[in-house]
Design a protein around this motif. Structure first.
Motif, PDB file in Angstrom:
ATOM      1  N   SER A 264      29.843  39.794  31.589  1.00 18.07           N
ATOM      2  CA  SER A 264      30.981  40.556  31.112  1.00 18.07           C
ATOM      3  C   SER A 264      31.983  41.280  32.102  1.00 18.07           C
ATOM      4  O   SER A 264      32.983  41.018  30.973  1.00 18.07           O
ATOM      5  N   LEU A 265      31.681  41.037  32.715  1.00 17.14           N
ATOM      6  CA  LEU A 265      33.354  41.473  33.902  1.00 17.14           C
ATOM      7  C   LEU A 265      33.981  40.538  33.873  1.00 17.14           C
ATOM      8  O   LEU A 265      35.501  40.651  33.129  1.00 17.14           O
ATOM      9  N   LEU A 266      34.316  38.784  34.654  1.00 16.45           N
ATOM     10  CA  LEU A 266      34.999  37.562  33.756  1.00 16.45           C
ATOM     11  C   LEU A 266      35.287  37.517  32.626  1.00 16.45           C
ATOM     12  O   LEU A 266      36.109  37.522  32.428  1.00 16.45           O
ATOM     13  N   THR A 267      34.549  38.273  31.473  1.00 14.93           N
ATOM     14  CA  THR A 267      34.815  37.918  30.028  1.00 14.93           C
ATOM     15  C   THR A 267      35.625  38.897  30.123  1.00 14.93           C
ATOM     16  O   THR A 267      37.566  38.441  29.197  1.00 14.93           O
ATOM     17  N   MET A 268      35.923  40.148  30.171  1.00 19.51           N
ATOM     18  CA  MET A 268      36.551  41.069  29.852  1.00 19.51           C
ATOM     19  C   MET A 268      38.424  41.152  30.564  1.00 19.51           C
ATOM     20  O   MET A 268      39.069  41.884  30.138  1.00 19.51           O
ATOM     21  N   MET A 269      38.397  40.052  31.504  1.00 19.48           N
ATOM     22  CA  MET A 269      39.430  40.300  32.398  1.00 19.48           C
ATOM     23  C   MET A 269      39.731  38.817  31.829  1.00 19.48           C
ATOM     24  O   MET A 269      40.885  39.190  31.902  1.00 19.48           O
ATOM     25  N   LYS A 270      38.751  38.159  31.620  1.00 21.56           N
ATOM     26  CA  LYS A 270      39.814  37.023  30.949  1.00 21.56           C
ATOM     27  C   LYS A 270      41.284  37.362  29.389  1.00 21.56           C
ATOM     28  O   LYS A 270      42.050  37.046  29.528  1.00 21.56           O
ATOM     29  N   GLN A 271      39.922  38.206  29.000  1.00 21.94           N
ATOM     30  CA  GLN A 271      40.046  38.801  27.686  1.00 21.94           C
ATOM     31  C   GLN A 271      42.141  40.092  27.726  1.00 21.94           C
ATOM     32  O   GLN A 271      42.851  39.956  27.084  1.00 21.94           O
ATOM     33  N   LYS A 272      41.542  41.075  29.427  1.00 20.69           N
ATOM     34  CA  LYS A 272      42.682  42.347  29.080  1.00 20.69           C
ATOM     35  C   LYS A 272      43.214  42.333  30.542  1.00 20.69           C
ATOM     36  O   LYS A 272      43.915  42.384  30.790  1.00 20.69           O
ATOM     37  N   GLY A 273      42.504  40.975  31.556  1.00 19.90           N
ATOM     38  CA  GLY A 273      43.539  41.083  32.443  1.00 19.90           C
ATOM     39  C   GLY A 273      42.413  41.813  33.604  1.00 19.90           C
ATOM     40  O   GLY A 273      41.700  42.835  33.177  1.00 19.90           O
ATOM     41  N   PRO A 274      43.259  41.335  34.533  1.00 21.96           N
ATOM     42  CA  PRO A 274      43.019  40.769  35.643  1.00 21.96           C
ATOM     43  C   PRO A 274      42.783  39.368  35.493  1.00 21.96           C
ATOM     44  O   PRO A 274      41.658  39.468  35.206  1.00 21.96           O
ATOM     45  N   ALA A 275      43.410  38.341  35.918  1.00 20.85           N
ATOM     46  CA  ALA A 275      43.149  37.222  34.946  1.00 20.85           C
ATOM     47  C   ALA A 275      42.150  36.562  36.035  1.00 20.85           C
ATOM     48  O   ALA A 275      42.869  36.971  37.398  1.00 20.85           O
ATOM     49  N   PRO A 276      41.039  36.141  36.275  1.00 21.91           N
ATOM     50  CA  PRO A 276      40.247  36.385  37.343  1.00 21.91           C
ATOM     51  C   PRO A 276      41.083  34.927  38.042  1.00 21.91           C
ATOM     52  O   PRO A 276      41.531  33.611  38.564  1.00 21.91           O
ATOM     53  N   ASP A 277      40.347  35.055  39.923  1.00 23.11           N
ATOM     54  CA  ASP A 277      41.008  34.386  40.902  1.00 23.11           C
ATOM     55  C   ASP A 277      39.391  33.816  41.532  1.00 23.11           C
ATOM     56  O   ASP A 277      38.817  33.670  40.966  1.00 23.11           O
ATOM     57  N   GLU A 278      39.378  32.680  42.649  1.00 18.38           N
ATOM     58  CA  GLU A 278      38.909  32.472  43.303  1.00 18.38           C
ATOM     59  C   GLU A 278      37.923  33.356  43.858  1.00 18.38           C
ATOM     60  O   GLU A 278      36.727  32.710  43.775  1.00 18.38           O
ATOM     61  N   GLN A 279      38.353  34.156  43.776  1.00 18.69           N
ATOM     62  CA  GLN A 279      37.136  35.437  44.343  1.00 18.69           C
ATOM     63  C   GLN A 279      35.823  35.728  43.694  1.00 18.69           C
ATOM     64  O   GLN A 279      35.648  35.722  43.350  1.00 18.69           O
ATOM     65  N   SER A 280      37.376  36.368  42.280  1.00 23.85           N
ATOM     66  CA  SER A 280      36.352  36.210  41.398  1.00 23.85           C
ATOM     67  C   SER A 280      34.802  34.807  41.027  1.00 23.85           C
ATOM     68  O   SER A 280      33.437  36.008  40.237  1.00 23.85           O
ATOM     69  N   TYR A 281      34.856  33.806  40.972  1.00 21.29           N
ATOM     70  CA  TYR A 281      34.282  33.171  40.037  1.00 21.29           C
ATOM     71  C   TYR A 281      32.906  33.076  41.988  1.00 21.29           C
ATOM     72  O   TYR A 281      32.241  32.589  41.173  1.00 21.29           O
ATOM     73  N   ALA A 282      33.479  32.992  42.708  1.00 16.30           N
ATOM     74  CA  ALA A 282      32.931  33.116  44.060  1.00 16.30           C
ATOM     75  C   ALA A 282      31.922  33.857  44.037  1.00 16.30           C
ATOM     76  O   ALA A 282      30.417  33.856  44.182  1.00 16.30           O
ATOM     77  N   ALA A 283      32.121  35.465  43.545  1.00 19.04           N
ATOM     78  CA  ALA A 283      30.909  36.227  43.099  1.00 19.04           C
ATOM     79  C   ALA A 283      30.305  35.964  41.861  1.00 19.04           C
ATOM     80  O   ALA A 283      28.870  36.429  42.239  1.00 19.04           O
ATOM     81  N   ALA A 284      31.179  35.558  40.767  1.00 17.51           N
ATOM     82  CA  ALA A 284      29.644  35.201  40.137  1.00 17.51           C
ATOM     83  C   ALA A 284      29.002  34.195  40.729  1.00 17.51           C
ATOM     84  O   ALA A 284      27.307  34.165  39.902  1.00 17.51           O
ATOM     85  N   MET A 285      29.080  33.302  40.886  1.00 18.76           N
ATOM     86  CA  MET A 285      28.709  32.315  41.222  1.00 18.76           C
ATOM     87  C   MET A 285      27.797  32.351  42.327  1.00 18.76           C
ATOM     88  O   MET A 285      25.985  32.494  41.932  1.00 18.76           O
ATOM     89  N   ARG A 286      27.975  33.560  43.342  1.00 17.13           N
ATOM     90  CA  ARG A 286      26.543  34.113  44.271  1.00 17.13           C
ATOM     91  C   ARG A 286      25.660  35.365  43.128  1.00 17.13           C
ATOM     92  O   ARG A 286      24.733  35.064  43.391  1.00 17.13           O
ATOM     93  N   ALA A 287      25.949  35.770  42.252  1.00 16.71           N
ATOM     94  CA  ALA A 287      25.139  36.301  41.209  1.00 16.71           C
ATOM     95  C   ALA A 287      24.420  35.983  40.797  1.00 16.71           C
ATOM     96  O   ALA A 287      22.796  36.041  40.512  1.00 16.71           O
ATOM     97  N   SER A 288      24.983  34.641  40.502  1.00 13.80           N
ATOM     98  CA  SER A 288      24.311  34.129  39.591  1.00 13.80           C
ATOM     99  C   SER A 288      23.275  32.586  40.270  1.00 13.80           C
ATOM    100  O   SER A 288      21.879  32.661  40.095  1.00 13.80           O
ATOM    101  N   ALA A 289      23.515  32.284  41.615  1.00 12.38           N
ATOM    102  CA  ALA A 289      22.635  31.958  42.181  1.00 12.38           C
ATOM    103  C   ALA A 289      21.461  32.336  42.592  1.00 12.38           C
ATOM    104  O   ALA A 289      20.197  32.018  43.077  1.00 12.38           O
ATOM    105  N   ALA A 290      21.369  34.276  42.616  1.00 10.07           N
ATOM    106  CA  ALA A 290      20.794  35.284  43.162  1.00 10.07           C
ATOM    107  C   ALA A 290      19.175  36.189  41.757  1.00 10.07           C
ATOM    108  O   ALA A 290      18.824  36.317  42.077  1.00 10.07           O
TER     109      ALA A 290
END
Length: 122
Positions: free
Chosen positions: A94-120
């Motif tokens: 949800s936060l990544l989606t909001m970032m894509k819509q309103k900024g700031p644009a997600p970066d590598e660290q943003s996606y890495a955190a999301a991947m850690r959350a999804s893996a667990a």
């Protein structure tokens, strides 16, 4: 605000006090006559996210949005990291989606955190 503003003291105490008192400090900070500036909102977000106080950290992000304050990738990534530590994948998404819509644009660290959350995630 109604009373005196102890901005520096409150910001310094924020990462040292228990949850209920931290919520009160954030409320008092928000009530300061001039409100919190961008750097102070970022500091509140970073401190609360680091302590796992995700609700308060997200409140600070919302406050930035409401005030039209330029978003901070550092603050958003701190919240994403806190969500990942708690395995809260749907909130990360949800936060990544909001970032894509309103900024700031997600970066590598943003996606890495999301991947850690999804893996667990269950």
């Amino acid at each position: 605000g109604e009373g005196p503003c102890y901005r520096r003291r409150h910001l310094r105490l924020l990462d040292k006090v228990p949850g209920d008192l931290a919520r009160r400090l954030v409320t008092e900070l928000a009530g300061c006559e001039r409100g919190l500036g961008r750097e102070e909102l970022i500091a509140v977000t970073l401190k609360t996210a680091a302590r796992g106080r995700i609700g308060l950290a997200r409140q600070s992000l919302r406050e930035m949005d409401v005030r039209g304050v330029r978003p901070s990738i550092t603050a958003h990534n701190a919240v994403l990291d806190a969500l990942a530590r708690r395995h809260r994948w749907s909130e990360c998404l949800s936060l990544l989606t909001m970032m894509k819509q309103k900024g700031p644009a997600p970066d590598e660290q943003s996606y890495a955190a999301a991947m850690r959350a999804s893996a667990a995630a269950p």
